[in-house]
Design a protein around this motif. Structure first.
Motif, mmCIF file in Angstrom:
data_model
loop_
_atom_site.group_PDB
_atom_site.id
_atom_site.type_symbol
_atom_site.label_atom_id
_atom_site.label_comp_id
_atom_site.label_asym_id
_atom_site.label_seq_id
_atom_site.Cartn_x
_atom_site.Cartn_y
_atom_site.Cartn_z
ATOM 1 N N ALA A 151 0.812 -1.213 0.000
ATOM 2 C CA ALA A 151 0.000 0.000 0.000
ATOM 3 C C ALA A 151 0.848 1.266 0.000
ATOM 4 O O ALA A 151 0.365 2.345 -0.319
ATOM 5 N N ALA B 289 -5.788 -1.599 -3.678
ATOM 6 C CA ALA B 289 -7.068 -0.937 -3.380
ATOM 7 C C ALA B 289 -8.237 -1.691 -4.004
ATOM 8 O O ALA B 289 -9.275 -1.883 -3.360
ATOM 9 N N LEU C 185 -5.239 4.244 1.809
ATOM 10 C CA LEU C 185 -5.610 4.105 0.397
ATOM 11 C C LEU C 185 -6.652 5.155 -0.002
ATOM 12 O O LEU C 185 -6.580 5.721 -1.093
#
Length: 159
Positions: free
Chosen positions: A11, A23, A40
């Motif tokens: 991430a 995501a 995210l």
């Protein structure tokens, strides 16, 4: 624990495409750490944040309002406007941002709850956005006074 560590690393990857894949995979997950979802959702890249904003069950009203308050570009605002079961407070905040594309997506989202006040603002702006008229007509929750306002506007435009 190892799985979470790997997700955290991915991430934060410098490549937006890697973060976007993460995501997209996590957008419907309700069993991942919320800080990861917030990271995210706050991503600068639309392709990363948009799926989380539209679908993540881990984002609550306060999270969504905070994300809106920080500012978001059109694609992110549209994703948020498409969110299922959007509540009035978030809808009002979206309308207040005055992003016409996001407002159009909000009006088309039949699962979004929109306050009478927001409908009044939308109806006023709809005069110059004919695409919104159909979406408004098919909403079950369109206030009577908005319908009358739209009818009056249509009558004036036809004369």
């Amino acid at each position: 624990m190892l799985f979470r560590s790997i997700l955290e690393i991915l991430a934060r990857d410098e490549l937006p495409r890697v973060r976007a894949i993460i995501a997209d995979e996590l957008k419907n997950a309700d069993n991942v750490p919320k800080p990861l979802i917030l990271r995210l959702a706050n991503d600068l890249e639309d392709i990363v944040a948009a799926p989380i904003l539209e679908y993540s069950p881990l984002l609550n009203q306060a999270d969504l309002l905070e994300l809106l308050a920080r500012g978001m570009r059109t694609r992110k605002a549209i994703a948020l406007a498409k969110r299922r079961n959007l509540d009035e407070a978030v809808s009002d905040a979206l309308v207040a941002k005055n992003d016409l594309h996001a407002i159009g997506a909000l009006v088309a989202n039949k699962g979004a709850k929109i306050s009478v006040k927001a409908f009044d603002i939308i109806a006023e702006k709809a005069e110059m956005n004919n695409d919104w008229h159909n979406a408004m007509v098919y909403r079950d929750d369109l206030p009577l006074r908005t319908i009358r306002s739209e009818e009056h506007t249509s009558e004036l435009q036809s004369h």
